[in-house]
Design a protein around this motif. Structure first.
Motif, PDB file in Angstrom:
ATOM      1  N   ARG A  58       0.761  -1.102   0.167  1.00 18.17           N
ATOM      2  CA  ARG A  58       0.003  -0.031   0.101  1.00 18.17           C
ATOM      3  C   ARG A  58       0.834   0.963  -0.239  1.00 18.17           C
ATOM      4  NH1 ARG A  58      -4.102  -1.761   4.710  1.00 18.17           N
ATOM      5  NH2 ARG A  58      -2.461  -2.641   5.719  1.00 18.17           N
ATOM      6  N   ASN A  72      -2.713   3.880  -3.282  1.00 21.63           N
ATOM      7  CA  ASN A  72      -2.493   3.027  -4.272  1.00 21.63           C
ATOM      8  C   ASN A  72      -1.941   1.500  -3.994  1.00 21.63           C
ATOM      9  OD1 ASN A  72      -1.721   2.212  -7.189  1.00 21.63           O
ATOM     10  ND2 ASN A  72       0.304   3.008  -7.120  1.00 21.63           N
ATOM     11  N   THR A  74      -0.119  -2.031  -5.008  1.00 15.99           N
ATOM     12  CA  THR A  74       0.676  -2.814  -5.955  1.00 15.99           C
ATOM     13  C   THR A  74       1.007  -3.997  -5.432  1.00 15.99           C
ATOM     14  OG1 THR A  74       2.798  -1.954  -5.210  1.00 15.99           O
ATOM     15  CG2 THR A  74       1.727  -0.505  -6.669  1.00 15.99           C
ATOM     16  N   LYS A  86       4.004   6.738  -8.784  1.00 18.81           N
ATOM     17  CA  LYS A  86       2.604   6.740  -9.185  1.00 18.81           C
ATOM     18  C   LYS A  86       1.762   7.680  -8.281  1.00 18.81           C
ATOM     19  CE  LYS A  86       2.813   2.082 -11.428  1.00 18.81           C
ATOM     20  NZ  LYS A  86       2.163   0.871 -11.549  1.00 18.81           N
ATOM     21  N   VAL A  87       1.925   7.309  -7.157  1.00 20.27           N
ATOM     22  CA  VAL A  87       1.046   8.228  -6.246  1.00 20.27           C
ATOM     23  C   VAL A  87       1.422   9.766  -6.452  1.00 20.27           C
ATOM     24  CG1 VAL A  87       0.537   8.814  -3.699  1.00 20.27           C
ATOM     25  CG2 VAL A  87       1.041   6.399  -4.454  1.00 20.27           C
ATOM     26  N   ALA A  90      -0.255  10.885  -9.876  1.00 19.55           N
ATOM     27  CA  ALA A  90      -1.886  10.954  -9.426  1.00 19.55           C
ATOM     28  C   ALA A  90      -2.095  12.142  -8.705  1.00 19.55           C
ATOM     29  CB  ALA A  90      -2.271   9.656  -8.923  1.00 19.55           C
TER      30      ALA A  90
END
Length: 96
Positions: A58, A72, A74, A86-87, A90
């Motif tokens: 997480r 997010n 994964t 990625k977080v 976003a």
């Protein structure tokens, strides 16, 4: 459609709560962290050799008061830096 509706409700509630605490409606700073969790039955999972865990990871971002900004999930084999990126990407799209 349901996910978009949940996002809208979440963002409005977050901004209202921030305004009640006399903060700017949109967050300007936050904290990002990750946690490895066991998830042997998950569809997308991996193996973390350091922690010897099969599961998921997480990546969570909160504002400075602890309000959830982004989450997010994964596979655990994804590095912390890749998941964090990625977080952050976003977050940039969602909170200008």
């Amino acid at each position: 459609m349901r996910r978009l509706l949940f996002r809208i409700i979440h963002d409005i509630a977050l901004m209202m709560d921030r305004q009640l605490r006399e903060r700017a409606p949109q967050p300007r700073a936050g904290v990002l962290d990750s946690q490895t969790i066991k998830a042997p039955a998950a569809c997308e999972r991996g193996y973390d050799a350091n922690k010897k865990i099969t599961g998921r990871k997480r990546h969570i971002a909160v504002d400075t008061d602890g309000r959830l900004l982004m989450l997010n999930l994964t596979a655990v084999s994804i590095s912390d830096s890749a998941g964090a990126q990625k977080v952050l990407d976003a977050l940039k799209q969602r909170w200008h």
